[in-house]
Design a protein around this motif. Structure first.
Motif, PDB file in Angstrom:
ATOM      1  N   ARG A 119      66.121   0.510 -68.149  1.00  5.64           N
ATOM      2  CA  ARG A 119      66.355   0.772 -69.567  1.00  5.64           C
ATOM      3  C   ARG A 119      65.647   2.035 -70.044  1.00  5.64           C
ATOM      4  N   SER A 121      64.752   5.793 -70.954  1.00  2.00           N
ATOM      5  CA  SER A 121      65.616   6.793 -71.586  1.00  2.00           C
ATOM      6  C   SER A 121      66.158   7.806 -70.577  1.00  2.00           C
ATOM      7  N   SER A 124      69.194   6.330 -68.949  1.00  3.33           N
ATOM      8  CA  SER A 124      70.288   6.308 -69.926  1.00  3.33           C
ATOM      9  C   SER A 124      70.890   7.696 -70.093  1.00  3.33           C
ATOM     10  N   ASN A 128      74.800   8.899 -68.787  1.00  6.10           N
ATOM     11  CA  ASN A 128      75.803   9.251 -69.786  1.00  6.10           C
ATOM     12  C   ASN A 128      76.994   9.916 -69.088  1.00  6.10           C
ATOM     13  N   HIS A 185      72.644  -0.138 -72.860  1.00  5.19           N
ATOM     14  CA  HIS A 185      73.216   0.889 -73.738  1.00  5.19           C
ATOM     15  C   HIS A 185      74.641   1.267 -73.294  1.00  5.19           C
TER      16      HIS A 185
END
Length: 265
Positions: A119, A121, A124, A128, A185
């Motif tokens: 999780r 950042s 993430s 993307n 996310h």
């Protein structure tokens, strides 16, 4: 593409073993995890193990053996290797759900720590779809439209690093669009579909560019055949990726409709 002397000097068995070793370790680790997991929990799906085996076969035959040797001197064979290592192997390995297997095979506390890391950042960000597409397709544009392709065949270290990048970028690209393992996310199917369409278009344009403008020192005949392999072979694999994305979209939409129908009663 290059002389036999250059090939012998730069593409030693040591380079092949360095590239193959991580796949051998991951292959064995997954099988051991399946055995341990099955002892304490319900049976791990056989089809996921088959995907894992097939994905590793695709990667390994590209990195060691006759095809691996041929990819260094023949651009058409090199492009077959690109499809196997950078496109097909990542999809098959992603379908094996390795993170899910890992989390259910280790102690709860350790699984929680790994979940926290996933999780993060940073993960993430690189997961993307836009970033993953730049790393994957953008990396290919950089490889085939600059001197980097020829430099790769003159440096063993660069050869290793580029092949590692090709696989990792391909895997990252895959999991950015299809969610098999737990994915924090999550982004909408619409957004992922649009980015995927752009990325696949860029990949197709690159294959046409290679056909018209072969990399330096690559014979025209080999470049044209390699470009066609990239274009049509890439399309075949990309159809599978698009199918998986839309299948997941359909399942989620159907589930949402069913939930709304039940709640309205």
């Amino acid at each position: 593409m290059h002389s036999h002397e250059t090939y012998t000097q730069n593409f030693s068995i040591i380079v092949q073993l360095i590239l193959v070793l991580p796949f051998m370790i991951s292959f064995i680790t997954y099988i051991v995890a399946v055995i341990l997991s099955n002892k304490h929990k319900k049976q791990w799906p056989y089809f996921r193990t088959i995907f894992w085996i097939l994905g590793h076969i695709c990667a390994i035959v590209t990195l060691i053996g006759p095809l691996a040797e041929l990819t260094h001197v023949n651009f058409s064979a090199h492009m077959i290797g690109h499809l196997l290592l950078g496109m097909l192997a990542p999809i098959l390995i992603a379908l094996a759900a390795p993170i899910t297997l890992l989390l259910r095979s280790i102690p709860v506390e350790m699984a929680r720590r790994i979940s926290c890391i996933l999780r993060n950042s940073y993960f993430s960000f690189v997961r993307n779809p836009i970033i993953a597409s730049i790393l994957n397709v953008g990396g290919l544009w950089l490889l085939y439209t600059t001197p980097l392709f020829n430099m790769m065949h003159e440096s063993s270290l660069l050869f290793i690093l580029i092949h590692i990048h090709i696989f990792l970028a391909g895997f990252l690209f895959t999991i950015a669009f299809i969610y098999i393992d737990p994915t924090p996310h999550q982004l909408s199917h619409v957004f992922r579909s649009i980015v995927l369409l752009v990325a696949l278009t860029a990949h197709s344009i690159l294959s046409k560019h290679i056909y018209a403008h072969p990399p330096n020192h690559v014979p025209t005949e080999q470049a044209e055949l390699g470009a066609m392999i990239m274009y049509y072979g890439g399309d075949a694999i990309e159809i599978g990726l698009v199918y998986l994305l839309f299948y997941q979209w359909f399942k989620r939409t159907r589930s949402s409709i069913f939930t709304m129908a039940v709640s309205s009663r």
